[in-house]
Design a protein around this motif. Structure first.
Motif, PDB file in Angstrom:
ATOM      1  N   SER A 268       8.262  17.831   2.744  1.00  0.00           N
ATOM      2  CA  SER A 268       7.336  17.014   1.973  1.00  0.00           C
ATOM      3  C   SER A 268       5.902  17.297   2.403  1.00  0.00           C
ATOM      4  N   LEU A 269       4.969  17.118   1.488  1.00  0.00           N
ATOM      5  CA  LEU A 269       3.563  17.372   1.795  1.00  0.00           C
ATOM      6  C   LEU A 269       3.106  16.515   2.972  1.00  0.00           C
ATOM      7  N   PRO A 270       2.502  17.121   3.992  1.00  0.00           N
ATOM      8  CA  PRO A 270       2.030  16.342   5.143  1.00  0.00           C
ATOM      9  C   PRO A 270       1.087  15.210   4.748  1.00  0.00           C
ATOM     10  N   THR A 271       0.265  15.431   3.729  1.00  0.00           N
ATOM     11  CA  THR A 271      -0.685  14.401   3.298  1.00  0.00           C
ATOM     12  C   THR A 271       0.016  13.111   2.910  1.00  0.00           C
ATOM     13  N   LEU A 272       1.237  13.216   2.396  1.00  0.00           N
ATOM     14  CA  LEU A 272       1.975  12.044   1.939  1.00  0.00           C
ATOM     15  C   LEU A 272       2.803  11.408   3.046  1.00  0.00           C
ATOM     16  N   ARG A 273       2.767  11.978   4.238  1.00  0.00           N
ATOM     17  CA  ARG A 273       3.647  11.513   5.316  1.00  0.00           C
ATOM     18  C   ARG A 273       2.884  10.863   6.462  1.00  0.00           C
ATOM     19  N   LYS A 274       1.579  10.760   6.316  1.00  0.00           N
ATOM     20  CA  LYS A 274       0.753  10.268   7.412  1.00  0.00           C
ATOM     21  C   LYS A 274       0.520   8.764   7.303  1.00  0.00           C
ATOM     22  N   GLN A 275       0.122   8.188   8.443  1.00  0.00           N
ATOM     23  CA  GLN A 275      -0.301   6.793   8.466  1.00  0.00           C
ATOM     24  C   GLN A 275      -1.774   6.710   8.081  1.00  0.00           C
ATOM     25  N   TYR A 276      -2.050   5.798   7.176  1.00  0.00           N
ATOM     26  CA  TYR A 276      -3.455   5.531   6.822  1.00  0.00           C
ATOM     27  C   TYR A 276      -3.706   4.031   6.977  1.00  0.00           C
ATOM     28  N   ILE A 277      -3.281   3.491   8.129  1.00  0.00           N
ATOM     29  CA  ILE A 277      -3.408   2.058   8.348  1.00  0.00           C
ATOM     30  C   ILE A 277      -4.870   1.646   8.398  1.00  0.00           C
ATOM     31  N   GLU A 278      -5.675   2.481   9.022  1.00  0.00           N
ATOM     32  CA  GLU A 278      -7.101   2.180   9.148  1.00  0.00           C
ATOM     33  C   GLU A 278      -7.891   3.048   8.186  1.00  0.00           C
ATOM     34  N   PHE A 279      -8.656   2.406   7.316  1.00  0.00           N
ATOM     35  CA  PHE A 279      -9.567   3.150   6.453  1.00  0.00           C
ATOM     36  C   PHE A 279     -10.680   2.230   6.007  1.00  0.00           C
ATOM     37  N   ALA A 280     -11.815   2.819   5.652  1.00  0.00           N
ATOM     38  CA  ALA A 280     -12.973   2.048   5.219  1.00  0.00           C
ATOM     39  C   ALA A 280     -13.022   2.002   3.705  1.00  0.00           C
ATOM     40  N   LYS A 281     -13.019   0.801   3.151  1.00  0.00           N
ATOM     41  CA  LYS A 281     -13.104   0.669   1.702  1.00  0.00           C
ATOM     42  C   LYS A 281     -14.542   0.783   1.213  1.00  0.00           C
ATOM     43  N   GLU A 282     -15.494   0.521   2.093  1.00  0.00           N
ATOM     44  CA  GLU A 282     -16.885   0.498   1.677  1.00  0.00           C
ATOM     45  C   GLU A 282     -17.537   1.875   1.800  1.00  0.00           C
ATOM     46  N   ASP A 283     -18.277   2.227   0.770  1.00  0.00           N
ATOM     47  CA  ASP A 283     -19.162   3.390   0.769  1.00  0.00           C
ATOM     48  C   ASP A 283     -18.511   4.702   1.187  1.00  0.00           C
ATOM     49  N   PRO A 284     -17.373   5.069   0.600  1.00  0.00           N
ATOM     50  CA  PRO A 284     -16.849   6.409   0.872  1.00  0.00           C
ATOM     51  C   PRO A 284     -17.749   7.443   0.213  1.00  0.00           C
ATOM     52  N   GLU A 285     -17.692   8.668   0.689  1.00  0.00           N
ATOM     53  CA  GLU A 285     -18.561   9.710   0.140  1.00  0.00           C
ATOM     54  C   GLU A 285     -18.195   9.991  -1.318  1.00  0.00           C
ATOM     55  N   ASP A 286     -19.222  10.359  -2.098  1.00  0.00           N
ATOM     56  CA  ASP A 286     -18.983  10.675  -3.508  1.00  0.00           C
ATOM     57  C   ASP A 286     -18.138  11.932  -3.643  1.00  0.00           C
ATOM     58  N   LEU A 287     -17.387  11.993  -4.735  1.00  0.00           N
ATOM     59  CA  LEU A 287     -16.640  13.200  -5.048  1.00  0.00           C
ATOM     60  C   LEU A 287     -17.612  14.316  -5.423  1.00  0.00           C
ATOM     61  N   ALA A 288     -17.227  15.560  -5.149  1.00  0.00           N
ATOM     62  CA  ALA A 288     -18.076  16.690  -5.511  1.00  0.00           C
ATOM     63  C   ALA A 288     -18.134  16.867  -7.015  1.00  0.00           C
ATOM     64  N   SER A 289     -17.066  16.515  -7.700  1.00  0.00           N
ATOM     65  CA  SER A 289     -16.978  16.689  -9.143  1.00  0.00           C
ATOM     66  C   SER A 289     -16.176  15.544  -9.737  1.00  0.00           C
ATOM     67  N   ARG A 290     -16.308  15.334 -11.022  1.00  0.00           N
ATOM     68  CA  ARG A 290     -15.620  14.221 -11.677  1.00  0.00           C
ATOM     69  C   ARG A 290     -14.109  14.407 -11.702  1.00  0.00           C
ATOM     70  N   ILE A 291     -13.412  13.275 -11.662  1.00  0.00           N
ATOM     71  CA  ILE A 291     -11.972  13.297 -11.891  1.00  0.00           C
ATOM     72  C   ILE A 291     -11.727  13.532 -13.385  1.00  0.00           C
ATOM     73  N   GLU A 292     -10.862  14.467 -13.684  1.00  0.00           N
ATOM     74  CA  GLU A 292     -10.519  14.736 -15.078  1.00  0.00           C
ATOM     75  C   GLU A 292      -9.134  14.220 -15.465  1.00  0.00           C
ATOM     76  N   ARG A 293      -8.227  14.177 -14.475  1.00  0.00           N
ATOM     77  CA  ARG A 293      -6.864  13.809 -14.825  1.00  0.00           C
ATOM     78  C   ARG A 293      -6.121  13.270 -13.608  1.00  0.00           C
ATOM     79  N   ILE A 294      -5.200  12.342 -13.863  1.00  0.00           N
ATOM     80  CA  ILE A 294      -4.300  11.803 -12.844  1.00  0.00           C
ATOM     81  C   ILE A 294      -2.870  12.105 -13.274  1.00  0.00           C
ATOM     82  N   TRP A 295      -2.033  12.542 -12.321  1.00  0.00           N
ATOM     83  CA  TRP A 295      -0.627  12.757 -12.647  1.00  0.00           C
ATOM     84  C   TRP A 295       0.228  12.396 -11.436  1.00  0.00           C
ATOM     85  N   TYR A 296       1.505  12.155 -11.686  1.00  0.00           N
ATOM     86  CA  TYR A 296       2.461  11.858 -10.614  1.00  0.00           C
ATOM     87  C   TYR A 296       3.038  13.152 -10.060  1.00  0.00           C
TER      88      TYR A 296
END
Length: 489
Positions: A268-296
């Motif tokens: 499985s992809l390592p990105t999907l297997r990690k703990q992200y218990i701690e994260f900052a909801k405020e002021d994350p950096e902007d994306l470099a480019s716009r999101i065009e699509r979401i998929w599962y």
């Protein structure tokens, strides 16, 4: 309009501020109400539950269920139950584990004012979860209670006991006394994890909801005890002779994670297997480019097209009105819309009113470094594209959105009324107040209730017609009550 049922697409925390509005409109219109909630979140304490037990991301579902718990001054029991399911354990891992033991041993102060019959029912599912935690304990994988939501722990224990996510929701709703006319529906009813990816305009792909909305490094807790592999000999042992730098890094990470005994499939992809218990909801950096699509995606990163919870399609089939609430556009609303057949269900002409409540500010998902901020039309286009994707063919914007409600003020998205009017979409401006903590504007519940009931043609509001102006109590930027017109042009 004779309203039978209102279906609201929303996420968790942001839309919780409008729950009273949706509830009042449903009561005034004498119709039932359902909330359709995504289950793709892999951040916060949900990430640890997913890592160890698998299953859906339940944080947003729990958040809405707990927010709907009715409270009365004469019922300290309801307030105590609400506090119990809202409670988070200590952010210090060892202290959190000790606190958890005091909860399952019924010595924690949270149990005060909860009757013994209710307490023992709740404890039985928490004890089920505790047994499963002990059974899954391995040297390479130790469950972390850090910042865990008690409500999430209960839902997981109930799901493991019954074998049904839907049943766990029913249990929490029954224990807390949620009204029969209001339902909380997970977008996908599953015992498996479902993750999303985002494709940006520059070709970048971001994997996992947490990385899309709140990028953060994996949490450093005691549960990850696998030592990092850092030398070329390890690469050669797993069959890589002369890898590129990226391949080396990915293969090392994959080999480390495959050595952990948890709920993830090998490879499985390592990105999907990690703990992200701690994260900052405020002021994350902007994306470099716009999101065009979401998929599962499946655990290996390949695109899939999951079916929605049948209850979602049932809710839409009886709806007279669909509402898209405020919140994260690409990680709260669109994961519900891209599911198979949802777009066609929304486009049903039997749903006369489809209201999009525009955010009062912009976030990481709706602004980027090279293309700037989203306008109201960009929001509606994203919703339309998601519904088209679900439907398998191109539709008109008005098939999915008939009205846009928005706030005017500093930091709010630009509203291009002429462009939206050309698409047959009516814009309704209401007045709110400044958000002194996060920028932008926030909705006044009275003004929003009035606007929604005016659109629905409530007899209590006189059923204003297009082009008319109606008087509403709203609030100025300092929080004072003023009288202004709702602009329906």
């Amino acid at each position: 309009m004779n309203c039978r049922h209102i279906a609201v697409f929303s996420g968790g925390s942001a839309a919780n501020s409008l729950v009273d509005v949706f509830g009042k409109v449903a009561v005034d219109e004498s119709c039932s109400l359902s909330y359709i909630i995504p289950i793709s979140d892999n951040g916060g304490s949900s990430s640890e539950l997913i890592r160890v037990f698998g299953g859906p991301g339940i944080g947003d579902v729990r958040s809405r269920l707990v927010r709907l718990i009715p409270e009365t001054p004469s019922s300290p029991e309801k307030a105590a139950i609400k506090s119990f399911f809202n409670h988070r354990l200590s952010p210090i891992p060892d202290a959190a584990r000790i606190e958890w033991l005091s909860i399952i041993e019924a010595t924690h102060p949270l149990w005060i004012h909860i009757p013994s019959s209710t307490r023992e029912l709740i404890r039985s599912f928490l004890l089920t979860l505790n047994l499963e935690i002990v059974k899954r304990h391995r040297p390479s994988s130790i469950f972390s209670f850090q910042s865990a939501s008690v409500g999430n722990l209960f839902l997981t224990g109930a799901r493991l006991f019954t074998g049904s996510f839907d049943s766990s929701i029913y249990l929490l709703a029954a224990i807390t006394g949620l009204p029969d006319t209001t339902n909380v529906i997970p977008a996908i009813n599953s015992n498996f994890s479902h993750h999303i990816s985002a494709g940006l305009a520059d070709g970048t792909i971001i994997t996992g909801q947490n990385s899309i909305s709140h990028p953060s490094a994996p949490s450093a807790t005691s549960s990850n005890t696998v030592p990092p592999a850092t030398n070329i000999e390890v690469l050669q042992e797993i069959g890589i002779e002369s890898p590129s730098t990226n391949t080396r890094r990915f293969s090392l990470e994959l080999s480390q994670h495959d050595g952990v005994e948890d709920a993830n499939l090998p490879g499985s992809l390592p990105t999907l297997r990690k703990q992200y218990i701690e994260f900052a909801k405020e002021d994350p950096e902007d994306l470099a480019s716009r999101i065009e699509r979401i998929w599962y995606i499946n655990p290996y990163g390949q695109e899939i097209r999951p079916a929605p919870n049948p209850a979602v399609l049932e809710s839409l089939s009886k709806a007279s009105c669909v509402m898209y609430s405020i919140g994260s556009l690409y990680t709260s609303i669109i994961p519900c819309l891209v599911l198979r057949d949802v777009g066609a269900a929304i486009a049903n002409p039997g749903i006369k009113v489809k209201i999009f409540i525009l955010n009062g500010s912009l976030d990481r998902e709706t602004r980027s470094l090279n293309t700037g901020a989203f306008s109201a039309a960009d929001f509606v286009r994203a919703i339309s594209d998601a519904c088209d994707s679900s439907r398998g063919r191109k539709g008109e914007w008005r098939e999915y959105v008939t009205h846009v409600i928005y706030l005017a003020g500093e930091g709010t998205p630009r509203v291009d009324k002429e462009e939206l009017a050309e698409k047959g979409i009516e814009c309704v401006r209401i007045y709110g107040r400044k958000n002194t903590s996060g920028g932008g504007m926030i909705y006044d519940t009275g003004a929003l209730t009035g606007a929604l009931e005016a659109i629905l043609g409530s007899p209590k509001r006189g059923g204003e017609r297009r082009g008319e102006k109606s008087r509403r109590n709203t609030v100025d930027e300092n929080g004072g009550i003023i009288r202004k017109a709702v602009d329906r042009g």
